[in-house]
Design a protein around this motif. Sequence first.
Motif, PDB file in Angstrom:
ATOM      1  N   SER A  89      -2.358  -1.206  16.431  1.00  0.00           N
ATOM      2  CA  SER A  89      -2.448  -0.973  15.178  1.00  0.00           C
ATOM      3  C   SER A  89      -3.407  -0.473  14.759  1.00  0.00           C
ATOM      4  CB  SER A  89      -1.321  -1.980  14.713  1.00  0.00           C
ATOM      5  OG  SER A  89      -0.242  -1.639  14.446  1.00  0.00           O
ATOM      6  N   GLY A  90      -4.582  -2.055  15.172  1.00  0.00           N
ATOM      7  CA  GLY A  90      -5.833  -1.525  14.921  1.00  0.00           C
ATOM      8  C   GLY A  90      -6.961  -0.665  15.059  1.00  0.00           C
ATOM      9  N   MET A  91      -5.821   0.726  16.309  1.00  0.00           N
ATOM     10  CA  MET A  91      -7.089   1.471  16.254  1.00  0.00           C
ATOM     11  C   MET A  91      -7.283   2.234  15.632  1.00  0.00           C
ATOM     12  SD  MET A  91      -5.549   1.648  20.627  1.00  0.00           S
ATOM     13  CE  MET A  91      -6.123   3.686  20.485  1.00  0.00           C
ATOM     14  N   LEU A  92      -6.167   1.939  14.254  1.00  0.00           N
ATOM     15  CA  LEU A  92      -6.857   3.305  13.565  1.00  0.00           C
ATOM     16  C   LEU A  92      -7.710   3.624  12.742  1.00  0.00           C
ATOM     17  CD1 LEU A  92      -3.878   5.186  12.524  1.00  0.00           C
ATOM     18  CD2 LEU A  92      -3.498   3.933  10.341  1.00  0.00           C
ATOM     19  N   GLU A  93      -8.268   4.131  12.085  1.00  0.00           N
ATOM     20  CA  GLU A  93      -9.499   4.584  11.621  1.00  0.00           C
ATOM     21  C   GLU A  93      -9.202   5.128   9.864  1.00  0.00           C
ATOM     22  OE1 GLU A  93     -13.071   5.987  14.501  1.00  0.00           O
ATOM     23  OE2 GLU A  93     -12.132   6.542  15.058  1.00  0.00           O
ATOM     24  N   VAL A  94     -10.203   4.329   9.599  1.00  0.00           N
ATOM     25  CA  VAL A  94      -9.081   4.964   7.983  1.00  0.00           C
ATOM     26  C   VAL A  94     -11.059   4.977   6.759  1.00  0.00           C
ATOM     27  CG1 VAL A  94      -7.401   4.251   8.081  1.00  0.00           C
ATOM     28  CG2 VAL A  94      -9.038   2.313   7.865  1.00  0.00           C
ATOM     29  N   HIS A  95     -11.013   5.474   6.251  1.00  0.00           N
ATOM     30  CA  HIS A  95     -11.532   5.240   5.145  1.00  0.00           C
ATOM     31  C   HIS A  95     -12.959   4.667   5.157  1.00  0.00           C
ATOM     32  CE1 HIS A  95     -13.284   5.554   1.199  1.00  0.00           C
ATOM     33  NE2 HIS A  95     -13.461   7.004   1.071  1.00  0.00           N
ATOM     34  N   ALA A  96     -13.877   3.975   5.112  1.00  0.00           N
ATOM     35  CA  ALA A  96     -14.469   2.949   5.062  1.00  0.00           C
ATOM     36  C   ALA A  96     -14.336   2.258   3.832  1.00  0.00           C
ATOM     37  CB  ALA A  96     -15.934   3.086   5.564  1.00  0.00           C
ATOM     38  N   GLY A  97     -14.921   2.559   2.689  1.00  0.00           N
ATOM     39  CA  GLY A  97     -14.657   1.770   1.299  1.00  0.00           C
ATOM     40  C   GLY A  97     -13.289   1.155   0.507  1.00  0.00           C
ATOM     41  N   MET A  98     -11.539   2.117   1.145  1.00  0.00           N
ATOM     42  CA  MET A  98     -11.265   1.405   0.827  1.00  0.00           C
ATOM     43  C   MET A  98     -10.568   1.047   2.027  1.00  0.00           C
ATOM     44  SD  MET A  98      -8.856   5.380   0.404  1.00  0.00           S
ATOM     45  CE  MET A  98      -9.986   6.219  -0.488  1.00  0.00           C
ATOM     46  N   LEU A  99     -10.906   0.654   3.404  1.00  0.00           N
ATOM     47  CA  LEU A  99     -10.196  -0.646   4.428  1.00  0.00           C
ATOM     48  C   LEU A  99     -11.714  -1.325   3.737  1.00  0.00           C
ATOM     49  CD1 LEU A  99      -9.402  -1.858   6.826  1.00  0.00           C
ATOM     50  CD2 LEU A  99     -11.361  -0.956   7.955  1.00  0.00           C
ATOM     51  N   GLU A 100     -12.319  -1.413   2.863  1.00  0.00           N
ATOM     52  CA  GLU A 100     -13.022  -2.742   2.634  1.00  0.00           C
ATOM     53  C   GLU A 100     -12.292  -3.679   1.362  1.00  0.00           C
ATOM     54  OE1 GLU A 100     -15.757  -5.742   2.725  1.00  0.00           O
ATOM     55  OE2 GLU A 100     -15.912  -4.165   4.379  1.00  0.00           O
ATOM     56  N   ALA A 101     -12.030  -2.048   0.605  1.00  0.00           N
ATOM     57  CA  ALA A 101     -10.662  -3.212  -0.888  1.00  0.00           C
ATOM     58  C   ALA A 101      -9.911  -3.169  -0.476  1.00  0.00           C
ATOM     59  CB  ALA A 101     -10.845  -2.163  -1.567  1.00  0.00           C
ATOM     60  N   THR A 102      -9.784  -3.208   1.053  1.00  0.00           N
ATOM     61  CA  THR A 102      -7.847  -3.674   1.365  1.00  0.00           C
ATOM     62  C   THR A 102      -8.322  -4.748   1.703  1.00  0.00           C
ATOM     63  OG1 THR A 102      -7.564  -1.188   1.877  1.00  0.00           O
ATOM     64  CG2 THR A 102      -5.626  -3.396   3.172  1.00  0.00           C
ATOM     65  N   HIS A 103      -9.203  -4.887   2.568  1.00  0.00           N
ATOM     66  CA  HIS A 103      -9.645  -6.659   3.732  1.00  0.00           C
ATOM     67  C   HIS A 103      -9.759  -7.140   2.146  1.00  0.00           C
ATOM     68  CE1 HIS A 103     -11.750  -9.190   5.560  1.00  0.00           C
ATOM     69  NE2 HIS A 103     -11.262  -9.466   6.189  1.00  0.00           N
ATOM     70  N   GLU A 104     -11.115  -6.544   1.280  1.00  0.00           N
ATOM     71  CA  GLU A 104     -10.692  -7.844   0.162  1.00  0.00           C
ATOM     72  C   GLU A 104      -9.775  -8.584  -0.466  1.00  0.00           C
ATOM     73  OE1 GLU A 104     -13.852  -7.700  -3.546  1.00  0.00           O
ATOM     74  OE2 GLU A 104     -12.003  -6.232  -3.607  1.00  0.00           O
ATOM     75  N   ILE A 105      -8.525  -7.431  -0.972  1.00  0.00           N
ATOM     76  CA  ILE A 105      -7.119  -8.197  -1.689  1.00  0.00           C
ATOM     77  C   ILE A 105      -6.457  -8.790  -0.446  1.00  0.00           C
ATOM     78  CG2 ILE A 105      -7.721  -6.805  -3.565  1.00  0.00           C
ATOM     79  CD1 ILE A 105      -4.854  -5.440  -1.638  1.00  0.00           C
ATOM     80  N   TYR A 106      -6.333  -8.277   1.266  1.00  0.00           N
ATOM     81  CA  TYR A 106      -4.912  -8.465   1.700  1.00  0.00           C
ATOM     82  C   TYR A 106      -4.102  -9.611   1.564  1.00  0.00           C
ATOM     83  CZ  TYR A 106      -1.807  -7.834   4.758  1.00  0.00           C
ATOM     84  OH  TYR A 106      -0.746  -7.646   5.790  1.00  0.00           O
ATOM     85  N   ASP A 107      -5.493 -11.163   2.088  1.00  0.00           N
ATOM     86  CA  ASP A 107      -4.431 -12.610   2.375  1.00  0.00           C
ATOM     87  C   ASP A 107      -4.655 -12.501   0.963  1.00  0.00           C
ATOM     88  OD1 ASP A 107      -4.465 -12.174   4.961  1.00  0.00           O
ATOM     89  OD2 ASP A 107      -6.921 -13.261   4.644  1.00  0.00           O
ATOM     90  N   PHE A 108      -4.623 -12.537  -0.361  1.00  0.00           N
ATOM     91  CA  PHE A 108      -4.664 -12.936  -1.823  1.00  0.00           C
ATOM     92  C   PHE A 108      -3.083 -11.711  -2.347  1.00  0.00           C
ATOM     93  CE2 PHE A 108      -4.678 -12.553  -6.525  1.00  0.00           C
ATOM     94  CZ  PHE A 108      -4.786 -13.679  -6.875  1.00  0.00           C
ATOM     95  N   ALA A 109      -3.242 -10.937  -1.775  1.00  0.00           N
ATOM     96  CA  ALA A 109      -1.731 -10.464  -2.070  1.00  0.00           C
ATOM     97  C   ALA A 109      -0.521 -10.598  -0.997  1.00  0.00           C
ATOM     98  CB  ALA A 109      -2.078  -8.738  -1.978  1.00  0.00           C
ATOM     99  N   LYS A 110      -0.936 -11.142   0.090  1.00  0.00           N
ATOM    100  CA  LYS A 110       0.240 -11.568   1.880  1.00  0.00           C
ATOM    101  C   LYS A 110       0.492 -13.037   0.546  1.00  0.00           C
ATOM    102  CE  LYS A 110       0.455 -12.299   5.374  1.00  0.00           C
ATOM    103  NZ  LYS A 110       0.340 -12.071   6.906  1.00  0.00           N
ATOM    104  N   SER A 111      -0.054 -13.870   0.411  1.00  0.00           N
ATOM    105  CA  SER A 111      -0.009 -15.342  -0.249  1.00  0.00           C
ATOM    106  C   SER A 111       0.863 -14.992  -1.192  1.00  0.00           C
ATOM    107  CB  SER A 111      -0.961 -15.974  -0.601  1.00  0.00           C
ATOM    108  OG  SER A 111      -1.902 -15.205  -1.720  1.00  0.00           O
ATOM    109  N   ARG A 112       0.946 -13.705  -2.302  1.00  0.00           N
ATOM    110  CA  ARG A 112       1.870 -14.174  -3.239  1.00  0.00           C
ATOM    111  C   ARG A 112       2.937 -13.350  -3.407  1.00  0.00           C
ATOM    112  NH1 ARG A 112      -2.069 -16.286  -4.632  1.00  0.00           N
ATOM    113  NH2 ARG A 112      -3.386 -16.421  -6.187  1.00  0.00           N
ATOM    114  N   ILE A 113       3.044 -12.718  -1.835  1.00  0.00           N
ATOM    115  CA  ILE A 113       4.119 -12.057  -1.612  1.00  0.00           C
ATOM    116  C   ILE A 113       5.786 -13.711  -0.791  1.00  0.00           C
ATOM    117  CG2 ILE A 113       5.638 -10.032   0.320  1.00  0.00           C
ATOM    118  CD1 ILE A 113       2.993  -8.406  -0.846  1.00  0.00           C
ATOM    119  N   LYS A 114       4.474 -14.036  -0.347  1.00  0.00           N
ATOM    120  CA  LYS A 114       4.960 -14.124   0.893  1.00  0.00           C
ATOM    121  C   LYS A 114       6.085 -16.023  -0.449  1.00  0.00           C
ATOM    122  CE  LYS A 114       3.799 -16.475   4.971  1.00  0.00           C
ATOM    123  NZ  LYS A 114       4.899 -16.199   5.623  1.00  0.00           N
TER     124      LYS A 114
END
Length: 186
Positions: free
Chosen positions: A76-101
């Motif tokens: 799954s990690g092979m996917l190449e995506v827009h760098a700015g959007m990937l960085e923005a996703t990285h910034e929020i992912y753990d925080f959002a996931k913790s709220r979902i859990k």
Amino acid sequence: SSDVCSSDLYYADDRTGTSKPFNVPFLIYTDINTLYIAFRGTDNIRNIMTDLTTSNLGSSRPNMIGAYDFPIEGDSGMLEVHAGMLEATHEIYDFAKSRIKKISNMIQRVIVTGHSLGAGVGGIFAYIYANDRDVDLPPIDYVVSFGSPRFLFDNDFYREMYMQSLPNTIRVWNTRDPIPYLPFKQ
């Protein structure tokens, strides 16, 4: 109609306990057994810079999802995506996931949506979430984007990988809006 209480509605524009706001704020809302996650579109200069950062040339982190520390399955990690959007996703992912859990035992389905920049970040977020190794996360039913720029690199293999992970993806755009055509294909 369900009653909405303040704990059902969570607008994340700032990391709790810090003064640094998220680049792309998002909203988490629950209704009965459905969780909605909505990402805001371009709203300020910082967001415009994110929109313009399509590639990480010369960076230690390429545009590959696997270059970041996301807890994802296999290839799954092979996917190449827009760098700015990937960085923005990285910034929020753990925080959002913790709220979902925290509410995952009440949720049976997830719907991810966003507009413009938020649609691109939402699409990347949904892909990472759908491939997360955490089997206790409620599944994504739909990804609905409005006016999303292209966030996947122009590659048939990447599109196939994305659609295998998220077959119920709906992309809505106006043919006269230039944003869904950016960045231009090579």
